[in-house]
Enzyme design. Sequence first.
Site, mmCIF file in Angstrom:
data_model
loop_
_atom_site.group_PDB
_atom_site.id
_atom_site.type_symbol
_atom_site.label_atom_id
_atom_site.label_comp_id
_atom_site.label_asym_id
_atom_site.label_seq_id
_atom_site.Cartn_x
_atom_site.Cartn_y
_atom_site.Cartn_z
ATOM 1 C CE1 TYR A 120 8.233 -7.864 -8.632
ATOM 2 C CE2 TYR A 120 8.454 -5.705 -7.626
ATOM 3 C CZ TYR A 120 8.266 -7.065 -7.516
ATOM 4 O OH TYR A 120 8.081 -7.618 -6.269
ATOM 5 C CB SER A 174 0.226 -9.687 -1.598
ATOM 6 O OG SER A 174 0.645 -9.886 -2.933
ATOM 7 N N PRO A 175 0.023 -6.800 0.788
ATOM 8 C CG PRO A 175 0.546 -4.569 1.272
ATOM 9 C CD PRO A 175 0.925 -5.705 0.355
ATOM 10 C CG LEU A 176 -3.961 -3.347 0.163
ATOM 11 C CD1 LEU A 176 -4.092 -2.200 -0.851
ATOM 12 C CD2 LEU A 176 -4.851 -3.063 1.383
ATOM 13 C CB ALA A 177 -5.329 -10.227 -0.074
ATOM 14 N N GLY A 234 -5.706 -6.735 -3.650
ATOM 15 C CA GLY A 234 -6.973 -6.010 -3.829
ATOM 16 C C GLY A 234 -8.168 -6.756 -3.247
ATOM 17 N N GLY A 257 -12.595 -4.377 -0.393
ATOM 18 C CA GLY A 257 -14.052 -4.204 -0.336
ATOM 19 C C GLY A 257 -14.662 -3.939 -1.701
ATOM 20 C CE LYS A 258 -10.029 -2.469 -6.336
ATOM 21 N NZ LYS A 258 -9.129 -1.456 -6.858
HETATM 22 N N1 LIG Z 1 8.919 -10.345 -2.723
HETATM 23 C C1 LIG Z 1 7.991 -10.860 -3.487
HETATM 24 O O1 LIG Z 1 8.066 -12.023 -3.914
HETATM 25 C C2 LIG Z 1 6.804 -10.026 -3.842
HETATM 26 C C3 LIG Z 1 5.663 -10.626 -4.401
HETATM 27 C C4 LIG Z 1 4.573 -9.814 -4.701
HETATM 28 C C5 LIG Z 1 4.627 -8.446 -4.449
HETATM 29 N N2 LIG Z 1 5.761 -7.889 -3.933
HETATM 30 C C6 LIG Z 1 5.830 -6.433 -3.638
HETATM 31 O O2 LIG Z 1 4.708 -6.073 -2.860
HETATM 32 C C7 LIG Z 1 4.002 -5.004 -3.490
HETATM 33 C C8 LIG Z 1 2.529 -5.110 -3.175
HETATM 34 O O3 LIG Z 1 2.007 -6.406 -3.430
HETATM 35 P P1 LIG Z 1 0.978 -6.715 -4.631
HETATM 36 O O4 LIG Z 1 1.193 -5.762 -5.729
HETATM 37 O O5 LIG Z 1 1.095 -8.165 -4.909
HETATM 38 O O6 LIG Z 1 -0.466 -6.533 -4.013
HETATM 39 P P2 LIG Z 1 -1.246 -5.526 -3.033
HETATM 40 O O7 LIG Z 1 -0.424 -4.391 -2.632
HETATM 41 O O8 LIG Z 1 -1.849 -6.392 -1.999
HETATM 42 O O9 LIG Z 1 -2.436 -5.040 -3.986
HETATM 43 C C9 LIG Z 1 -2.211 -4.068 -4.956
HETATM 44 C C10 LIG Z 1 -3.448 -3.875 -5.829
HETATM 45 O O10 LIG Z 1 -4.595 -3.596 -5.031
HETATM 46 C C11 LIG Z 1 -5.363 -2.556 -5.636
HETATM 47 N N3 LIG Z 1 -5.294 -1.403 -4.716
HETATM 48 C C12 LIG Z 1 -4.182 -0.835 -4.163
HETATM 49 N N4 LIG Z 1 -4.503 0.167 -3.333
HETATM 50 C C13 LIG Z 1 -5.848 0.233 -3.328
HETATM 51 C C14 LIG Z 1 -6.775 1.066 -2.648
HETATM 52 N N5 LIG Z 1 -6.379 2.000 -1.793
HETATM 53 N N6 LIG Z 1 -8.095 0.865 -2.874
HETATM 54 C C15 LIG Z 1 -8.516 -0.091 -3.725
HETATM 55 N N7 LIG Z 1 -7.689 -0.904 -4.406
HETATM 56 C C16 LIG Z 1 -6.359 -0.748 -4.204
HETATM 57 C C17 LIG Z 1 -4.727 -2.254 -6.999
HETATM 58 O O11 LIG Z 1 -5.266 -3.117 -8.013
HETATM 59 P P3 LIG Z 1 -6.711 -2.892 -8.697
HETATM 60 O O12 LIG Z 1 -7.018 -1.432 -8.626
HETATM 61 O O13 LIG Z 1 -6.551 -3.399 -10.093
HETATM 62 O O14 LIG Z 1 -7.666 -3.756 -7.900
HETATM 63 C C18 LIG Z 1 -3.294 -2.667 -6.749
HETATM 64 O O15 LIG Z 1 -2.629 -3.020 -7.945
HETATM 65 C C19 LIG Z 1 4.368 -5.122 -4.983
HETATM 66 O O16 LIG Z 1 4.185 -3.905 -5.683
HETATM 67 C C20 LIG Z 1 5.805 -5.536 -4.879
HETATM 68 O O17 LIG Z 1 6.635 -4.400 -4.669
HETATM 69 C C21 LIG Z 1 6.828 -8.654 -3.612
#
Ligand SMILES: NC(=O)c1ccc[n+]([C@@H]2O[C@H](COP(=O)([O-])OP(=O)(O)OC[C@H]3O[C@@H](n4cnc5c(N)ncnc54)[C@H](OP(=O)(O)O)[C@@H]3O)[C@@H](O)[C@H]2O)c1
Length: 315
Positions: free
Chosen positions: A56, A200-203, A205, A209-210
């Site tokens: 990262y 990616s629990p929020l897919a 983002g 809903g935004k």
């Molecule tokens: N093991 C692996 O291969 C792997 C792969 C991917 C991720 N990960 C880990 O999983 C974590 C989370 O996954 P991810 O980053 O892919 O995606 P995510 O958690 O599904 O989505 C994060 C994005 O959603 C938006 N967001 C977050 N909280 C919000 C809220 N309350 N309201 C509105 N928008 C919100 C933000 O982007 P915007 O504001 O720009 O929309 C944020 O950057 C990473 O940080 C990492 O630690 C691991």
Amino acid sequence: MEYTFLGNTGEKISRISLGAWQFSESWGVTEYEIAKKVIIEAANQGINLIDTAEVYGRGMSEQFIGKALRELNLREHFLIATKIPGDFLAEHDVYKAVEKSISRLQVKTIDLMQVHWPPCWHNFPTCEYMRALEKLVHLGRIRYLGLSNFPPILVEEARSCLSTEDVVSLQIRYNVVERDAEKELIPYAEREGLTVLAWSPLAKGAVTGKYTPENLPKFEDVRGGEAVFHPENFKNVYKVVEVLIDVAKKYGREPSQVALNWLIMSSPNVVPIPGAKNEEQVKSNAGGAGWRMSIEDWLRIKEASDNLKITRVLW
Ligand SMILES: NC(=O)c1ccc[n+]([C@@H]2O[C@H](COP(=O)([O-])OP(=O)(O)OC[C@H]3O[C@@H](n4cnc5c(N)ncnc54)[C@H](OP(=O)(O)O)[C@@H]3O)[C@@H](O)[C@H]2O)c1
């Protein structure tokens, strides 16, 4: 905040934790002070596990975390979970990579070291890198071992290489519109008592809903090529989001909080690790725990997403 345990370690971890990939060019948080504020708010919300990785920001995320935890005197508050990439798994590189993580994180011991993905471009035998990681546990450089993006059959192989240790967690993509983990990995983890860290629990983002089919920004970040946002998929994803919006109104919550709540209701072993770019997002995400929607609403969301198929064959 609600808490659960990290596998069978007895370590108490927050039911919703924090992903720190956001502290990188991929997501855009490249200013240390912003990352520090995210970490402060996470601690205020009772979040006590932070997930990062060597890749990262090519070490930037680990560096920010190490610096912030030292400055804030929060090392004891957080369990630090980091990852070694699948390309660094030759035995000599395992030792080198872990020492570099330790130095960037400014710690004596890494709490949870996960193999980020199985080696794909090199023939690194599974037992070569798993034994090296186990040796680092014996040497006090790592406390617990985890795997990320490993199918159950490879998890079994990796575990069979260990003599005194065991794997305590599995990390996998899992959210309300991308549910492949339910087929094999989550049942396996439940049977074996392993924690599932849902990435990616929020897919990314998509389920907050935004974003709407009419308002899909041209992402300049990591989402540019993300299948879930491709118009062919997003028009169907949005049908699930509409249900999340409706359920959220009923509980006075945000759709993203409903999406996280749905995950923790779906398996006792699942711990979502949403990424946050600012304090408001961490605070909001922490509110995905501490309450429960009704079983009827959980089922309504499940049924809305049951027939959704995200295609990755887009050209
Ligand atoms: N093991 C692996 O291969 C792997 C792969 C991917 C991720 N990960 C880990 O999983 C974590 C989370 O996954 P991810 O980053 O892919 O995606 P995510 O958690 O599904 O989505 C994060 C994005 O959603 C938006 N967001 C977050 N909280 C919000 C809220 N309350 N309201 C509105 N928008 C919100 C933000 O982007 P915007 O504001 O720009 O929309 C944020 O950057 C990473 O940080 C990492 O630690 C691991």
